[in-house]
Design an enzyme around this catalytic site. Structure first.
Site, PDB file in Angstrom:
ATOM      1  N   CYS A 146      44.320  46.687  62.858  1.00  0.00           N
ATOM      2  CA  CYS A 146      44.846  48.045  62.762  1.00  0.00           C
ATOM      3  C   CYS A 146      44.882  48.656  64.165  1.00  0.00           C
ATOM      4  O   CYS A 146      44.262  48.156  65.101  1.00  0.00           O
ATOM      5  CB  CYS A 146      43.968  48.896  61.849  1.00  0.00           C
ATOM      6  SG  CYS A 146      43.892  48.300  60.155  1.00  0.00           S
ATOM      7  N   GLY A 200      49.645  46.462  63.232  1.00  0.00           N
ATOM      8  CA  GLY A 200      49.680  46.640  61.788  1.00  0.00           C
ATOM      9  C   GLY A 200      51.048  47.069  61.314  1.00  0.00           C
ATOM     10  O   GLY A 200      51.602  48.030  61.846  1.00  0.00           O
ATOM     11  N   ASN A 242      39.674  51.251  62.883  1.00  0.00           N
ATOM     12  CA  ASN A 242      40.070  49.866  63.141  1.00  0.00           C
ATOM     13  C   ASN A 242      38.818  49.006  63.113  1.00  0.00           C
ATOM     14  O   ASN A 242      37.886  49.248  63.875  1.00  0.00           O
ATOM     15  CB  ASN A 242      40.763  49.763  64.499  1.00  0.00           C
ATOM     16  CG  ASN A 242      40.998  48.329  64.957  1.00  0.00           C
ATOM     17  OD1 ASN A 242      41.016  48.052  66.149  1.00  0.00           O
ATOM     18  ND2 ASN A 242      41.183  47.414  64.034  1.00  0.00           N
ATOM     19  N   GLY A 243      38.782  48.022  62.224  1.00  0.00           N
ATOM     20  CA  GLY A 243      37.637  47.133  62.159  1.00  0.00           C
ATOM     21  C   GLY A 243      37.305  46.780  60.729  1.00  0.00           C
ATOM     22  O   GLY A 243      38.118  46.968  59.810  1.00  0.00           O
ATOM     23  N   CYS A 295      35.980  41.053  70.531  1.00  0.00           N
ATOM     24  CA  CYS A 295      36.650  39.924  69.887  1.00  0.00           C
ATOM     25  C   CYS A 295      37.534  39.203  70.897  1.00  0.00           C
ATOM     26  O   CYS A 295      38.466  39.789  71.458  1.00  0.00           O
ATOM     27  CB  CYS A 295      37.497  40.432  68.724  1.00  0.00           C
ATOM     28  SG  CYS A 295      38.563  39.184  67.986  1.00  0.00           S
ATOM     29  N   TYR A 326      45.621  36.782  71.193  1.00  0.00           N
ATOM     30  CA  TYR A 326      46.746  37.035  70.295  1.00  0.00           C
ATOM     31  C   TYR A 326      46.974  38.498  69.931  1.00  0.00           C
ATOM     32  O   TYR A 326      48.093  38.985  69.979  1.00  0.00           O
ATOM     33  CB  TYR A 326      46.537  36.228  69.007  1.00  0.00           C
ATOM     34  CG  TYR A 326      47.532  36.521  67.904  1.00  0.00           C
ATOM     35  CD1 TYR A 326      48.877  36.195  68.050  1.00  0.00           C
ATOM     36  CD2 TYR A 326      47.131  37.127  66.714  1.00  0.00           C
ATOM     37  CE1 TYR A 326      49.796  36.450  67.038  1.00  0.00           C
ATOM     38  CE2 TYR A 326      48.043  37.390  65.698  1.00  0.00           C
ATOM     39  CZ  TYR A 326      49.373  37.047  65.865  1.00  0.00           C
ATOM     40  OH  TYR A 326      50.274  37.313  64.879  1.00  0.00           O
ATOM     41  N   SER A 342      53.485  35.487  71.017  1.00  0.00           N
ATOM     42  CA  SER A 342      52.158  35.407  71.622  1.00  0.00           C
ATOM     43  C   SER A 342      51.908  34.103  72.369  1.00  0.00           C
ATOM     44  O   SER A 342      50.949  34.000  73.126  1.00  0.00           O
ATOM     45  CB  SER A 342      51.079  35.618  70.562  1.00  0.00           C
ATOM     46  OG  SER A 342      51.301  34.764  69.458  1.00  0.00           O
ATOM     47  N   CYS A 355      36.163  35.294  59.868  1.00  0.00           N
ATOM     48  CA  CYS A 355      35.835  36.459  60.677  1.00  0.00           C
ATOM     49  C   CYS A 355      35.403  37.576  59.744  1.00  0.00           C
ATOM     50  O   CYS A 355      36.046  37.832  58.726  1.00  0.00           O
ATOM     51  CB  CYS A 355      37.041  36.905  61.511  1.00  0.00           C
ATOM     52  SG  CYS A 355      36.763  38.463  62.391  1.00  0.00           S
ATOM     53  N   CYS A 413      32.846  37.878  71.104  1.00  0.00           N
ATOM     54  CA  CYS A 413      32.576  37.312  69.793  1.00  0.00           C
ATOM     55  C   CYS A 413      33.584  36.196  69.574  1.00  0.00           C
ATOM     56  O   CYS A 413      34.797  36.424  69.631  1.00  0.00           O
ATOM     57  CB  CYS A 413      32.714  38.359  68.691  1.00  0.00           C
ATOM     58  SG  CYS A 413      32.526  37.679  67.020  1.00  0.00           S
TER      59      CYS A 413
END
Length: 487
Positions: free
Chosen positions: A19, A51, A125-126, A261, A267, A308, A407, A458
């Site tokens: 998001c 998103g 977002n998350g 992340c 990406y 990407s 994830c 991560c």
């Protein structure tokens, strides 16, 4: 840290973006220069890659919050008449891809709530790893949910804290001790705009200035779209409050390692963004360089899979000396939801989205660079397209390690049984997708690509090692059946 399995997320062959959030607080000096709704609309266009399921904008005018949101792209949901009808001095916006909850209008954000001490709007977002237990506790206490998103759980958690403390910023800070997982968060109250980032900093969030006004965004590309100045990243565990045109900060004392992340660099983020001090475009070129150093091959041309894979392909070309060229052309007018049933139609849908440029491929040994392989079905079809265009050899290089684990922090990795790399060797994967050779970026190199980053990473989806405790399973639609109905 622990290892974990997962339950089904879906059958997509490409990971979906995160998001995206944006917020603006207009200083009194800038009321004739900034239109919160219109500028948020512009910023959401810049964040559309994060998103495509739904979007929304909430504006604050004299303490009254008005929200417009719906399913669809930014251009589908908003028009000039709607934006002109949303005056105000503050706004937050959101573009959504669902990581918890079905695709529905009820799950679109921002989430707006009226409570006995006022009202607020939240954009998030998350993904929260303890959303299930939090929601169950709220439901057992009489709480009623209208959506199946963990963002509503987060909103209610903040509201419950607000009822016990003296300010909304204290409520946000207190909630940070109760929620676990990834959250880059914007909260708009009648008088304040608040930004918060989880103590690990899983997802990006930046602070900027437009004239004398403050703005927040998931990525710096949104600031660039408005001609705004980048000030700094919101720090992990930090709460930033904008009130009466002034900024102040608070910090929770949960001590964690900063672990952004790593897939943001590979990406998710736009190449022109800078995340936690590192250029995304440069990180992807570095990934391509390491790919060549770790797995060189003799070839005639390097191509990237749009979009990407393009920057990593340029990095591979520069490191190898093999010329880079355009090999696949992307149809920009096909929606991401263009899916047809049946093998023949799925094959056709890939060809509609991507077509080969025969003149650059015929009779050549081709290196095709992409950011990842999820299930492998699209890769196999792309390889066939390249061979049908006359490619003599097709060698695939992937600018990330193999996906082996779920994830829990907002990336829609499917059930392990659908991951092509799970339980297979690289040679077996090579045979399945039909390439002459296959190489993945090593985990060691992946952790080095974000040059200049002021954070760790991560990489749990590759390594199975997570910065925090995670559930044994995760289910995207965990709240659809009513988690507390049998309690």
């Amino acid at each position: 840290m622990r290892k974990a399995d997962c339950t089904p997320f879906g059958m997509q062959d490409k990971l979906h973006e995160e998001c995206g959030v944006f917020g603006v607080y207009v200083n009194e000096k800038d009321v004739d220069k900034i239109s919160p709704a219109h500028d948020t609309h512009t910023a959401l266009f810049a964040l559309q890659h994060r998103g495509q399921e739904a979007c929304g904008i909430a504006v604050n005018r004299n303490g009254v919050i008005k929200c417009h949101k719906d399913l669809g792209l930014v251009n589908d949901v908003f028009n000039q008449e709607i934006l002109d009808g949303m005056p105000g001095t503050m706004a937050i916006g959101h573009v959504r891809y669902s990581t918890t909850g079905l695709q529905s209008r009820e799950n679109a954000q921002p989430v707006c709530i009226t409570h006995c001490k006022g009202n607020l709007a939240i954009a998030h977002n998350g993904n929260l790893v303890n959303a299930g237990e939090l929601r169950k506790a709220i439901e057992l206490d009489g709480g009623i949910f209208r959506s199946s998103s963990d963002t509503e759980v987060l909103a209610y958690t903040i509201v419950r804290e607000r009822l016990r403390c003296g300010s909304i910023e204290d409520a946000v800070l207190n909630a940070m001790y109760r929620v676990q997982g990834a959250y880059s968060l914007l909260v708009m109250s009648p008088r304040k705009l608040i930004a918060a980032r989880d103590p690990h900093g899983f997802r990006p969030l930046v602070l900027g200035k437009l004239y004398d006004s403050y703005i927040f965004a998931s990525e710096t590309c949104a600031l660039d779209a408005l001609g705004a100045e980048f000030v700094r990243d919101v720090e992990p565990g930090e709460v930033i409050i904008i009130e009466d045109g002034q900024m102040r900060t608070m910090k929770c004392d949960i001590h964690c390692n900063h672990t952004t992340c790593v897939f943001e660099y590979i990406y998710f983020a736009r190449p022109d963004s800078v995340i936690d001090g590192a250029s995304v475009a440069y990180a992807r070129q570095e990934a391509g360089r390491y790919l060549y150093e770790e797995d060189p091959i003799e070839a005639d041309v390097v191509i990237g899979v749009p979009d990407s894979g393009l920057t990593a392909a340029i990095g591979y070309s520069k490191a190898s000396g093999i010329p880079y060229d355009v090999g696949l052309i992307k149809n920009r007018y096909i929606a991401r939801t263009f899916i047809q049933p049946g093998q023949d139609n799925r094959e056709r849908s890939v060809r509609i989205k991507l077509n080969a440029l025969r003149n650059n491929l015929e009779g050549k040994r081709v290196v095709m660079v992409d950011d990842s392989i999820v299930r492998g079905t699209t890769c196999a079809r792309l390889v066939k397209i390249l061979r049908d265009a006359g490619a003599k050899e097709v060698h695939m290089r992937v600018s990330a390690p193999p996906f082996l684990h779920p994830c829990f922090f907002g990336t829609d990795v499917p059930d392990r049984k659908y991951l092509i790399a799970y339980g297979r060797t690289v040679e077996e994967i090579r045979d399945l997708i039909g390439v002459d050779s296959l190489g993945y970026l090593s985990l060691e190199a992946t952790n080095k690509i974000a040059v200049g980053a002021k954070c760790g990473f991560c990489n749990g989806c590759f390594s199975g090692e997570y910065p925090i405790e995670v559930p044994d399973t995760i289910e995207k639609n965990i709240f659809e059946s009513g988690i507390g109905e049998n309690a």
